[in-house]
Write a protein that holds these residues in place. Structure first.
Motif, mmCIF file in Angstrom:
data_model
loop_
_atom_site.group_PDB
_atom_site.id
_atom_site.type_symbol
_atom_site.label_atom_id
_atom_site.label_comp_id
_atom_site.label_asym_id
_atom_site.label_seq_id
_atom_site.Cartn_x
_atom_site.Cartn_y
_atom_site.Cartn_z
ATOM 1 N N ASP A 231 5.510 -24.661 50.708
ATOM 2 C CA ASP A 231 5.855 -24.503 52.282
ATOM 3 C C ASP A 231 4.778 -23.463 52.605
ATOM 4 O O ASP A 231 3.482 -23.576 52.387
ATOM 5 C CB ASP A 231 7.093 -23.919 52.603
ATOM 6 N N LYS A 232 5.298 -22.138 53.377
ATOM 7 C CA LYS A 232 4.088 -21.310 53.631
ATOM 8 C C LYS A 232 4.099 -20.028 52.572
ATOM 9 O O LYS A 232 3.635 -18.871 53.029
ATOM 10 C CB LYS A 232 4.423 -20.830 55.049
ATOM 11 N N THR A 248 2.871 -27.328 43.487
ATOM 12 C CA THR A 248 1.779 -26.946 43.653
ATOM 13 C C THR A 248 1.420 -25.744 43.125
ATOM 14 O O THR A 248 1.828 -24.588 43.400
ATOM 15 C CB THR A 248 1.288 -26.885 45.368
ATOM 16 N N LYS A 265 -6.418 -26.332 40.946
ATOM 17 C CA LYS A 265 -5.497 -26.815 41.659
ATOM 18 C C LYS A 265 -4.747 -28.132 40.974
ATOM 19 O O LYS A 265 -5.407 -29.086 40.844
ATOM 20 C CB LYS A 265 -5.715 -27.250 42.891
ATOM 21 N N VAL A 270 1.368 -29.707 48.529
ATOM 22 C CA VAL A 270 1.144 -28.475 49.490
ATOM 23 C C VAL A 270 -0.524 -28.851 49.557
ATOM 24 O O VAL A 270 -1.375 -28.549 48.709
ATOM 25 C CB VAL A 270 1.317 -27.027 49.049
ATOM 26 N N LEU A 271 -1.157 -28.804 51.116
ATOM 27 C CA LEU A 271 -2.482 -28.796 51.135
ATOM 28 C C LEU A 271 -2.893 -27.447 51.556
ATOM 29 O O LEU A 271 -2.343 -26.797 52.031
ATOM 30 C CB LEU A 271 -2.626 -29.752 52.453
ATOM 31 N N LEU A 272 -4.091 -27.043 50.975
ATOM 32 C CA LEU A 272 -4.459 -25.853 50.798
ATOM 33 C C LEU A 272 -5.285 -25.588 52.129
ATOM 34 O O LEU A 272 -6.194 -26.391 52.600
ATOM 35 C CB LEU A 272 -5.685 -25.582 49.702
ATOM 36 N N SER A 273 -4.870 -24.746 52.804
ATOM 37 C CA SER A 273 -5.553 -24.109 54.185
ATOM 38 C C SER A 273 -6.250 -23.168 53.770
ATOM 39 O O SER A 273 -6.415 -22.591 52.786
ATOM 40 C CB SER A 273 -4.609 -23.787 55.157
ATOM 41 N N ARG A 274 -7.215 -22.440 54.765
ATOM 42 C CA ARG A 274 -8.306 -21.737 54.638
ATOM 43 C C ARG A 274 -7.411 -20.414 54.550
ATOM 44 O O ARG A 274 -7.894 -19.447 53.670
ATOM 45 C CB ARG A 274 -9.089 -21.418 55.612
ATOM 46 N N SER A 275 -6.424 -19.921 55.020
ATOM 47 C CA SER A 275 -5.792 -18.779 54.986
ATOM 48 C C SER A 275 -4.825 -18.544 53.427
ATOM 49 O O SER A 275 -4.862 -17.682 53.157
ATOM 50 C CB SER A 275 -4.753 -18.548 56.130
ATOM 51 N N MET A 276 -4.523 -19.812 53.085
ATOM 52 C CA MET A 276 -3.851 -19.937 51.771
ATOM 53 C C MET A 276 -4.956 -19.605 50.878
ATOM 54 O O MET A 276 -4.549 -18.368 49.790
ATOM 55 C CB MET A 276 -3.241 -21.268 51.570
ATOM 56 N N LYS A 278 -7.734 -17.846 51.047
ATOM 57 C CA LYS A 278 -7.948 -16.401 51.289
ATOM 58 C C LYS A 278 -7.115 -15.502 50.649
ATOM 59 O O LYS A 278 -7.092 -14.473 49.995
ATOM 60 C CB LYS A 278 -8.019 -16.232 52.781
#
Length: 305
Positions: A231-232, A248, A265, A270-276, A278
């Motif tokens: 999740d987050k 993931t 990876k 779960v798709l990697l976001s820029r914030s993740m 970082k």
């Protein structure tokens, strides 16, 4: 004051059994309930790695060795040097061969007679990380240009697999190379390179190629951190149970200067976001600094002993 039913030992035992049954039957909801409180079942914060120890030089018959414990995950790395003829493409360089072993004793999921599927994958990732980081200069393994060089066999054995195997394996490899001692060698009467045994030290040997046992110059050693994305949430240094429940996985490898060496990876939804990305990098940098300090302390302790 009278005790309530929940204070009785049998009531506590029944509650523990009920919790464990729920954990086994519904592992993901069990973890979700903990993650909602930003804590893990073992009491760690989400970004906290497990206690890590390094013992250098546990294998006396190896030229370099290290035993690493990462929580309950335990790996042993041993390096053996042998004289070989260098390739024509790299006449002034030695070579490195990396193997990772997962015997049945390390995990209930490993069946006798069948090699673990993850072992060759981890071995390839280790070889790539060591090569990409530039930790060792293969030219230092050269003896006689075009005629003789050292072949370094790095064997890593998983003694207990409880998650983050690559992280523990890479740390053991880095520690073993930091401990590695290159033996004395000379040319015999036939012009062949031979190692100088303990009994021959101090005696005259024909054409010595090195005058003393030496260590490799370790440059910017690599360290890694594996995280689970759910999740987050980002969970650093997962246990084997966490790896099996949440799918993931991201591994970040940094050198001791904080530069990115590689990242992996392993599947997952779960798709990697820029914030993740970082956040994973920041956790990896903190972990790199911790591991670099632990390694330095272990090497210093060995020199004192």
């Amino acid at each position: 004051m009278a005790s309530t039913d929940c204070d009785r030992p049998e009531s506590k035992l029944a509650a523990e059994i009920e919790v464990e049954a729920y954990r086994r039957l519904f592992p993901l909801p069990y973890y979700d309930r903990h993650l909602a409180e930003s804590v893990r079942p073992d009491g760690r914060a989400l970004g906290q790695a497990r206690e890590t120890t390094i013992a250098v030089g546990p294998v006396s018959s190896a030229n370099g060795s290290a035993l690493v414990k990462l929580g309950d995950t335990t790996v042993l790395a041993a390096i053996k040097l042998e004289v070989m003829t260098p390739s024509t493409k790299s006449p002034d360089e030695g070579s490195l061969v990396v193997d990772f072993y997962m015997p049945p004793i390390c995990s209930p999921s490993i069946r006798p007679g069948r090699p673990a599927d993850t072992a060759p994958v981890i071995a390839k990732q280790l070889s790539d990380a060591i090569s990409s980081s530039g930790m060792i200069n293969l030219k230092e393994l050269s003896l006689v240009s075009g005629k003789a060089a050292w072949m370094a066999y790095l064997d890593i054995y998983c003694l207990n697999a409880d998650g983050s195997l690559f992280d523990a394996a890479l740390l053991s490899a880095t520690a073993a190379f930091s401990h590695l001692q290159i033996p004395l060698v000379s040319l015999n009467d036939n012009g062949r390179v031979i190692t100088v045994s303990e009994e021959q030290k101090g005696k005259s040997v024909s054409e010595p190629l090195n005058k003393e046992i030496r260590k490799l110059a370790i440059k910017n050693p690599p360290f890694s951190l594996t995280c689970i994305l759910h999740d987050k949430h980002i969970l650093a240094d997962p246990t084997s149970e966490e790896e099996s429940v949440m799918d993931t996985h991201v591994t970040v490898v940094l050198d001791s200067k904080g530069r990115l060496v590689s990242s992996y990876k392993a599947g997952g939804s779960v798709l990697l976001s820029r914030s993740m990305i970082k956040n994973c990098m920041e956790l990896a940098k903190q972990r790199m600094e911790e591991l670099d300090e632990i390694l330095k302390e272990s090497l210093s302790a060995m020199e004192i002993d």
